[in-house]
Design a protein around this motif. Sequence first.
Motif, PDB file in Angstrom:
ATOM      1  N   VAL A 156       0.845  -1.189   0.000  1.00  0.00           N
ATOM      2  CA  VAL A 156       0.000   0.000   0.000  1.00  0.00           C
ATOM      3  C   VAL A 156       0.876   1.233   0.000  1.00  0.00           C
ATOM      4  N   LEU A 157       0.607   2.136  -0.931  1.00  0.00           N
ATOM      5  CA  LEU A 157       1.213   3.463  -0.920  1.00  0.00           C
ATOM      6  C   LEU A 157       0.101   4.452  -0.598  1.00  0.00           C
ATOM      7  N   LEU A 158       0.249   5.127   0.512  1.00  0.00           N
ATOM      8  CA  LEU A 158      -0.773   6.066   0.981  1.00  0.00           C
ATOM      9  C   LEU A 158      -0.322   7.489   0.680  1.00  0.00           C
ATOM     10  N   LEU A 159      -1.062   8.178  -0.180  1.00  0.00           N
ATOM     11  CA  LEU A 159      -0.747   9.554  -0.557  1.00  0.00           C
ATOM     12  C   LEU A 159      -1.634  10.503   0.235  1.00  0.00           C
ATOM     13  N   ARG A 160      -0.985  11.540   0.810  1.00  0.00           N
ATOM     14  CA  ARG A 160      -1.716  12.485   1.641  1.00  0.00           C
ATOM     15  C   ARG A 160      -1.190  13.892   1.457  1.00  0.00           C
ATOM     16  N   HIS A 161      -2.022  14.867   1.784  1.00  0.00           N
ATOM     17  CA  HIS A 161      -1.601  16.255   1.908  1.00  0.00           C
ATOM     18  C   HIS A 161      -1.809  16.648   3.353  1.00  0.00           C
ATOM     19  N   THR A 162      -0.706  16.850   4.070  1.00  0.00           N
ATOM     20  CA  THR A 162      -0.766  17.209   5.484  1.00  0.00           C
ATOM     21  C   THR A 162      -0.075  18.554   5.642  1.00  0.00           C
ATOM     22  N   PRO A 163      -0.786  19.664   5.468  1.00  0.00           N
ATOM     23  CA  PRO A 163      -0.148  20.986   5.480  1.00  0.00           C
ATOM     24  C   PRO A 163       0.568  21.270   6.791  1.00  0.00           C
ATOM     25  N   GLN A 164       1.811  21.684   6.677  1.00  0.00           N
ATOM     26  CA  GLN A 164       2.612  22.067   7.827  1.00  0.00           C
ATOM     27  C   GLN A 164       3.478  23.246   7.430  1.00  0.00           C
ATOM     28  N   GLU A 165       3.787  24.098   8.389  1.00  0.00           N
ATOM     29  CA  GLU A 165       4.682  25.210   8.122  1.00  0.00           C
ATOM     30  C   GLU A 165       6.114  24.668   8.135  1.00  0.00           C
ATOM     31  N   VAL A 166       6.633  24.401   6.937  1.00  0.00           N
ATOM     32  CA  VAL A 166       7.976  23.844   6.805  1.00  0.00           C
ATOM     33  C   VAL A 166       8.752  24.714   5.839  1.00  0.00           C
ATOM     34  N   PRO A 167      10.080  24.651   5.873  1.00  0.00           N
ATOM     35  CA  PRO A 167      10.882  25.428   4.925  1.00  0.00           C
ATOM     36  C   PRO A 167      10.532  25.064   3.497  1.00  0.00           C
ATOM     37  N   PRO A 168      10.613  26.022   2.549  1.00  0.00           N
ATOM     38  CA  PRO A 168      10.256  25.743   1.154  1.00  0.00           C
ATOM     39  C   PRO A 168      11.045  24.611   0.531  1.00  0.00           C
ATOM     40  N   SER A 169      12.251  24.347   1.042  1.00  0.00           N
ATOM     41  CA  SER A 169      13.092  23.304   0.444  1.00  0.00           C
ATOM     42  C   SER A 169      12.767  21.917   0.960  1.00  0.00           C
ATOM     43  N   ALA A 170      11.819  21.816   1.880  1.00  0.00           N
ATOM     44  CA  ALA A 170      11.503  20.507   2.454  1.00  0.00           C
ATOM     45  C   ALA A 170      11.001  19.557   1.388  1.00  0.00           C
ATOM     46  N   GLU A 171      11.401  18.304   1.488  1.00  0.00           N
ATOM     47  CA  GLU A 171      11.031  17.297   0.500  1.00  0.00           C
ATOM     48  C   GLU A 171       9.792  16.539   0.949  1.00  0.00           C
ATOM     49  N   PRO A 172       8.989  16.035  -0.022  1.00  0.00           N
ATOM     50  CA  PRO A 172       7.949  15.086   0.366  1.00  0.00           C
ATOM     51  C   PRO A 172       8.628  13.861   0.931  1.00  0.00           C
ATOM     52  N   GLU A 173       8.132  13.333   1.993  1.00  0.00           N
ATOM     53  CA  GLU A 173       8.886  12.297   2.660  1.00  0.00           C
ATOM     54  C   GLU A 173       8.019  11.093   3.002  1.00  0.00           C
ATOM     55  N   THR A 174       8.730  10.015   3.260  1.00  0.00           N
ATOM     56  CA  THR A 174       8.077   8.849   3.826  1.00  0.00           C
ATOM     57  C   THR A 174       8.001   9.078   5.325  1.00  0.00           C
ATOM     58  N   VAL A 175       6.805   9.172   5.865  1.00  0.00           N
ATOM     59  CA  VAL A 175       6.629   9.576   7.255  1.00  0.00           C
ATOM     60  C   VAL A 175       6.457   8.348   8.129  1.00  0.00           C
ATOM     61  N   PRO A 176       7.434   7.990   8.970  1.00  0.00           N
ATOM     62  CA  PRO A 176       7.279   6.819   9.818  1.00  0.00           C
ATOM     63  C   PRO A 176       6.217   7.013  10.897  1.00  0.00           C
ATOM     64  N   GLU A 177       6.105   8.254  11.411  1.00  0.00           N
ATOM     65  CA  GLU A 177       5.078   8.545  12.403  1.00  0.00           C
ATOM     66  C   GLU A 177       4.293   9.753  11.896  1.00  0.00           C
ATOM     67  N   PRO A 178       3.210   9.521  11.144  1.00  0.00           N
ATOM     68  CA  PRO A 178       2.492  10.614  10.510  1.00  0.00           C
ATOM     69  C   PRO A 178       1.990  11.639  11.516  1.00  0.00           C
ATOM     70  N   GLY A 179       1.721  12.829  10.982  1.00  0.00           N
ATOM     71  CA  GLY A 179       1.148  13.895  11.790  1.00  0.00           C
ATOM     72  C   GLY A 179      -0.316  13.615  12.043  1.00  0.00           C
ATOM     73  N   PRO A 180      -1.141  14.667  12.025  1.00  0.00           N
ATOM     74  CA  PRO A 180      -2.571  14.474  12.301  1.00  0.00           C
ATOM     75  C   PRO A 180      -3.181  13.437  11.378  1.00  0.00           C
ATOM     76  N   GLU A 181      -3.821  12.453  11.952  1.00  0.00           N
ATOM     77  CA  GLU A 181      -4.395  11.357  11.173  1.00  0.00           C
ATOM     78  C   GLU A 181      -5.914  11.413  11.217  1.00  0.00           C
ATOM     79  N   THR A 182      -6.514  11.001  10.145  1.00  0.00           N
ATOM     80  CA  THR A 182      -7.942  10.763  10.154  1.00  0.00           C
ATOM     81  C   THR A 182      -8.180   9.353  10.673  1.00  0.00           C
ATOM     82  N   TYR A 183      -9.406   9.100  11.041  1.00  0.00           N
ATOM     83  CA  TYR A 183      -9.738   7.755  11.507  1.00  0.00           C
ATOM     84  C   TYR A 183      -9.491   6.725  10.409  1.00  0.00           C
TER      85      TYR A 183
END
Length: 400
Positions: free
Chosen positions: A321-348
């Motif tokens: 499974v590849l889970l694609l999400r948009h989780t807006p965060q105030e991050v530097p413009p150079s930040a890369e899309p990443e594989t998140v081991p511990e995601p931020g705010p999650e939906t149920y």
Amino acid sequence: MLDDSLLDDPAALQRADRDHALLALAGAGARVRTALRLADAAGLSRLRPEGRPRAVLVAGPGSALTAGQALAALAGNGTLVYPLAPADARPSDSFSIGLSWQLPGWAGPLDLLVVASADGVEDGLIRLAEQAYARGCAIAVITPEGRPLAEAALQVRALPLPYVPSAVEEPTGPAAEPDLPTEDPGAFWAYLAPLLALAARIDVVQLGATALGSLADLLDELAVRHRPDAGSYLNPAKGLAAQLAGTVPLLWSDGELAAVAAERFAAMLADRAGRPAVTGRLPQALIAHRGMFTGQLAAGADPEDFFRDRVEEPDPLTLQVLLLRHTPQEVPPSAEPETVPEPGPETYSVRRATRLAAAHDVRLTEFAAHRVEPLAALAELVALGDFAAVYLGLAAGSGQ
């Protein structure tokens, strides 16, 4: 079989990439800038709309339809954006030329039809524009100059918008099968840039004054991030391509923007790598795909079957499974899309998906775009999938 060594050999990648797909993707930023400049020259900046249309219908083949889906996701609930898929195909030497479209019965003077084509030769799109003109719809046409569709646009008083072709030379060789039309891998942005410029002008989407220019700059940055001479450990697209080898991916998405990116990724995997992928939106995917977690592709489907010939038979395909999400965060413009081991705010739904995959030993990887601007987040997710699909196809030999 996947040739891992090819991914870290820029010269070998260049030789394998005979139709210059990587160059076409790298030129997306330049095509956006050119499209914006030409749209302004065509009179878009002088357009004085009399209010917002009731609905925007977007018709065209391939990536043009995906661009319409992206506009719908970016527009939200403010205006109905209706991507109009082909309704039928008429007899023709070329399948794409024979495609036909049909306006919905409710379309009329309050609505806008945008017709888009890189070839500009589809009789079905010409007839659709004529049908819209007869009903009193406003019309815009995205196509190269001098094509039959561009000429038809003049007859129906449509606003002409530019389609910017790739600067990469067309590959030479035998013609493609007429029933298997090929598409420029960078066409998506050539459609979306003028479409967004028009949508912003008529208040269908809310974009800042510099948003589209910033999109072009971001696409340049993403092309550098996913460039062929970046090693697999530094190049997220190469890493994803290697991860996809030997698997059947479920492309799950959380949110409208991510759903567009997932559909685009599946189309690119099919077109550029010859690989199947199954898309699904949470939470519906948890119901629609639950049988795959206990079927032959799942980790629990006895991969060590005693009767399997381990010499003659390749390793079985597995599910991931590849889970694609948009989780807006105030991050530097150079930040890369990443594989998140511990995601931020999650939906149920995301928590349920994670639990389901873990319960059946199915690998789940989350790819999250953290940029606040939805258009920038879409660009990150689409670019990752586009480059990964091309790299996978080249390494697996489909580009040879």
